[in-house]
Design a protein around this motif. Structure first.
Motif, PDB file in Angstrom:
ATOM      1  N   ALA A 119       0.849  -1.182   0.000  1.00 55.70           N
ATOM      2  CA  ALA A 119       0.000   0.000   0.000  1.00 55.70           C
ATOM      3  C   ALA A 119       0.889   1.238   0.000  1.00 55.70           C
ATOM      4  O   ALA A 119       2.089   1.150   0.191  1.00 55.70           O
ATOM      5  N   TYR A 120       0.253   2.385  -0.231  1.00 57.57           N
ATOM      6  CA  TYR A 120       0.988   3.613  -0.022  1.00 57.57           C
ATOM      7  C   TYR A 120       1.452   3.609   1.427  1.00 57.57           C
ATOM      8  O   TYR A 120       0.761   3.134   2.311  1.00 57.57           O
ATOM      9  N   SER A 121       2.603   4.163   1.672  1.00 62.92           N
ATOM     10  CA  SER A 121       3.083   4.240   3.040  1.00 62.92           C
ATOM     11  C   SER A 121       2.186   5.162   3.841  1.00 62.92           C
ATOM     12  O   SER A 121       1.487   6.009   3.286  1.00 62.92           O
ATOM     13  N   SER A 122       2.221   4.993   5.142  1.00 65.40           N
ATOM     14  CA  SER A 122       1.451   5.881   6.016  1.00 65.40           C
ATOM     15  C   SER A 122       1.837   7.327   5.785  1.00 65.40           C
ATOM     16  O   SER A 122       0.987   8.217   5.824  1.00 65.40           O
ATOM     17  N   ALA A 123       3.103   7.582   5.533  1.00 66.06           N
ATOM     18  CA  ALA A 123       3.553   8.955   5.294  1.00 66.06           C
ATOM     19  C   ALA A 123       2.906   9.524   4.032  1.00 66.06           C
ATOM     20  O   ALA A 123       2.458  10.678   4.020  1.00 66.06           O
ATOM     21  N   LEU A 124       2.810   8.726   2.966  1.00 61.24           N
ATOM     22  CA  LEU A 124       2.174   9.208   1.738  1.00 61.24           C
ATOM     23  C   LEU A 124       0.682   9.393   1.928  1.00 61.24           C
ATOM     24  O   LEU A 124       0.086  10.322   1.372  1.00 61.24           O
ATOM     25  N   GLU A 125       0.060   8.522   2.713  1.00 60.76           N
ATOM     26  CA  GLU A 125      -1.374   8.685   2.984  1.00 60.76           C
ATOM     27  C   GLU A 125      -1.631   9.959   3.781  1.00 60.76           C
ATOM     28  O   GLU A 125      -2.579  10.693   3.501  1.00 60.76           O
ATOM     29  N   ARG A 126      -0.788  10.221   4.775  1.00 61.76           N
ATOM     30  CA  ARG A 126      -0.938  11.463   5.552  1.00 61.76           C
ATOM     31  C   ARG A 126      -0.715  12.673   4.651  1.00 61.76           C
ATOM     32  O   ARG A 126      -1.434  13.667   4.742  1.00 61.76           O
ATOM     33  N   GLU A 127       0.268  12.575   3.764  1.00 62.80           N
ATOM     34  CA  GLU A 127       0.535  13.670   2.846  1.00 62.80           C
ATOM     35  C   GLU A 127      -0.668  13.912   1.930  1.00 62.80           C
ATOM     36  O   GLU A 127      -1.052  15.054   1.672  1.00 62.80           O
ATOM     37  N   ALA A 128      -1.280  12.831   1.442  1.00 67.68           N
ATOM     38  CA  ALA A 128      -2.459  12.969   0.574  1.00 67.68           C
ATOM     39  C   ALA A 128      -3.647  13.533   1.353  1.00 67.68           C
ATOM     40  O   ALA A 128      -4.426  14.321   0.801  1.00 67.68           O
ATOM     41  N   GLU A 129      -3.797  13.149   2.615  1.00 64.20           N
ATOM     42  CA  GLU A 129      -4.883  13.714   3.435  1.00 64.20           C
ATOM     43  C   GLU A 129      -4.685  15.220   3.589  1.00 64.20           C
ATOM     44  O   GLU A 129      -5.628  15.993   3.443  1.00 64.20           O
ATOM     45  N   PHE A 130      -3.464  15.622   3.891  1.00 63.43           N
ATOM     46  CA  PHE A 130      -3.186  17.049   4.012  1.00 63.43           C
ATOM     47  C   PHE A 130      -3.361  17.731   2.661  1.00 63.43           C
ATOM     48  O   PHE A 130      -3.897  18.830   2.570  1.00 63.43           O
ATOM     49  N   GLY A 131      -2.931  17.061   1.596  1.00 58.31           N
ATOM     50  CA  GLY A 131      -3.110  17.608   0.250  1.00 58.31           C
ATOM     51  C   GLY A 131      -4.569  17.831  -0.093  1.00 58.31           C
ATOM     52  O   GLY A 131      -4.921  18.839  -0.703  1.00 58.31           O
ATOM     53  N   ALA A 132      -5.427  16.901   0.312  1.00 59.69           N
ATOM     54  CA  ALA A 132      -6.869  17.071   0.089  1.00 59.69           C
ATOM     55  C   ALA A 132      -7.389  18.283   0.855  1.00 59.69           C
ATOM     56  O   ALA A 132      -8.199  19.058   0.333  1.00 59.69           O
ATOM     57  N   ALA A 133      -6.922  18.459   2.089  1.00 62.08           N
ATOM     58  CA  ALA A 133      -7.342  19.625   2.879  1.00 62.08           C
ATOM     59  C   ALA A 133      -6.885  20.918   2.205  1.00 62.08           C
ATOM     60  O   ALA A 133      -7.634  21.907   2.164  1.00 62.08           O
TER      61      ALA A 133
END
Length: 168
Positions: A119-133
């Motif tokens: 899967a995407y790493s947790s770091a990339l998922e957090r980055e994408a969540e922030f990117g969505a915000a």
């Protein structure tokens, strides 16, 4: 850092007013020189995948959950756009059951082999969540209307609202 990368990636994209996610996808695709196709799919309640970005050589496909609120759908789409705009790469995150949901006409084993099991790493998922915000902010909408919260706090409140199924 993420804010700057997202802002630079959509520079020149005219935000539709009033905001419309499909029109934004069309304009973003034109800007990137690659059409973006949005697909709503039925996902089983136990499925932990709510969205998926699939890039081919010439097009982008974003799958999102059909059976949820419009707000949740838009947030999922913007999350996948953030992966796209932040140039996240890697093997997908589909097992055979999830492959059947997103690609019912293809052999799920073959789809799994293409996407792998990582899967995407947790770091990339957090980055994408922030990117969505950041995208929510840039398109001129807040997930939590009529509240004066800093971006990080608003994202936390929005996530609780999303998880608990609230709509505003």
């Amino acid at each position: 850092m993420v804010r700057g990368r997202i802002t630079a990636a959509i520079e020149g994209v005219e935000i539709p007013r009033p905001f419309d996610i499909e029109e934004f996808a069309r304009r973003l695709g034109e800007h990137r020189g690659r059409p973006i196709h949005l697909f709503a799919v039925e996902l089983p309640p136990a499925n932990d995948v709510r969205g998926l970005w699939l890039a081919t050589g010439t097009e982008d496909f974003v799958f999102h959950e059909l059976g949820t609120s419009k707000l949740h759908q838009e947030n999922t789409i913007l999350h996948e756009f953030a992966h796209m705009l932040l140039d996240h790469r890697g093997n997908g995150h589909l097992d055979e059951e999830q492959a059947r949901v997103f690609f019912p006409d293809l052999d799920p084993g073959a789809v799994r082999d293409v996407f792998g099991r990582s899967a995407y790493s947790s770091a990339l998922e957090r980055e994408a969540e922030f990117g969505a915000a950041v995208l929510w902010e840039l398109v001129g909408r807040r997930l939590v209307p009529e509240r004066r919260l800093d971006l990080a706090s608003a994202a936390v409140v929005d996530r609780f609202d999303e998880v608990l199924g609230g709509t505003r």
